[in-house]
Design a protein around this motif. Structure first.
Motif, PDB file in Angstrom:
ATOM      1  N   ARG A  78       0.838  -1.205   0.000  1.00 54.73           N
ATOM      2  CA  ARG A  78       0.000   0.000   0.000  1.00 54.73           C
ATOM      3  C   ARG A  78       0.871   1.252   0.000  1.00 54.73           C
ATOM      4  O   ARG A  78       0.590   2.220  -0.703  1.00 54.73           O
ATOM      5  N   ILE A  98     -10.075   5.339   1.998  1.00 51.23           N
ATOM      6  CA  ILE A  98      -9.237   4.498   2.845  1.00 51.23           C
ATOM      7  C   ILE A  98     -10.077   3.828   3.927  1.00 51.23           C
ATOM      8  O   ILE A  98     -11.079   4.358   4.374  1.00 51.23           O
ATOM      9  N   VAL A  99      -9.633   2.650   4.286  1.00 57.34           N
ATOM     10  CA  VAL A  99     -10.163   1.920   5.427  1.00 57.34           C
ATOM     11  C   VAL A  99      -8.961   1.658   6.310  1.00 57.34           C
ATOM     12  O   VAL A  99      -7.887   1.317   5.823  1.00 57.34           O
ATOM     13  N   GLY A 100      -9.139   1.833   7.605  1.00 57.78           N
ATOM     14  CA  GLY A 100      -7.996   1.615   8.472  1.00 57.78           C
ATOM     15  C   GLY A 100      -8.388   1.542   9.932  1.00 57.78           C
ATOM     16  O   GLY A 100      -9.566   1.554  10.281  1.00 57.78           O
ATOM     17  N   THR A 122      -5.571  -0.108   6.065  1.00 53.62           N
ATOM     18  CA  THR A 122      -5.680  -1.545   5.806  1.00 53.62           C
ATOM     19  C   THR A 122      -6.234  -1.824   4.418  1.00 53.62           C
ATOM     20  O   THR A 122      -6.073  -2.919   3.894  1.00 53.62           O
ATOM     21  N   ASP A 123      -6.927  -0.848   3.817  1.00 57.77           N
ATOM     22  CA  ASP A 123      -7.434  -0.987   2.453  1.00 57.77           C
ATOM     23  C   ASP A 123      -7.493   0.391   1.823  1.00 57.77           C
ATOM     24  O   ASP A 123      -7.688   1.389   2.510  1.00 57.77           O
ATOM     25  N   LEU A 124      -7.345   0.430   0.513  1.00 63.11           N
ATOM     26  CA  LEU A 124      -7.192   1.697  -0.181  1.00 63.11           C
ATOM     27  C   LEU A 124      -7.843   1.593  -1.545  1.00 63.11           C
ATOM     28  O   LEU A 124      -7.696   0.583  -2.227  1.00 63.11           O
ATOM     29  N   THR A 125      -8.582   2.642  -1.933  1.00 61.56           N
ATOM     30  CA  THR A 125      -9.186   2.709  -3.260  1.00 61.56           C
ATOM     31  C   THR A 125      -8.814   4.042  -3.887  1.00 61.56           C
ATOM     32  O   THR A 125      -8.979   5.096  -3.266  1.00 61.56           O
TER      33      THR A 125
END
Length: 96
Positions: free
Chosen positions: A32, A48-50, A73-76
């Motif tokens: 990431r 973003i998710v985190g 923890t996740d990204l768009t």
């Protein structure tokens, strides 16, 4: 191990109609971090998710410093910043 420390800008409108920007510290690790460093530029929009991470330390003046950051923890990738200010007319074909 690759790490990226930065901040995301959150635009918001206050109750009185004035605009305000909050800068939220973020940390990204490994793939990431590499993707963000390679493909994101100032003004691009991301989702973003985190997880919130808090830290506390004492600085050289003996003051306690508290830090809150988002560990991604996740990204768009949502949208690139418009480099030129195109209007709707610029994007529409000429219908004459």
């Amino acid at each position: 191990m690759t790490v990226l420390h930065n901040a995301v800008a959150l635009n918001r409108t206050k109750k009185d109609g004035s605009k305000h920007v909050d800068f939220i510290p973020i940390t990204a690790w490994n793939k990431r971090a590499t993707l963000m460093e390679k493909y994101l530029k100032k003004g691009d929009e991301i989702g973003i998710v985190g997880q919130l991470n808090t830290q506390q330390y004492e600085n050289k003046n003996g003051q306690k410093v508290h830090i809150v950051e988002v560990v991604i923890t996740d990204l768009t990738f949502l949208r690139k910043k418009q480099e030129n200010n195109l209007t709707l007319e610029d994007l529409m074909p000429d219908e004459s």
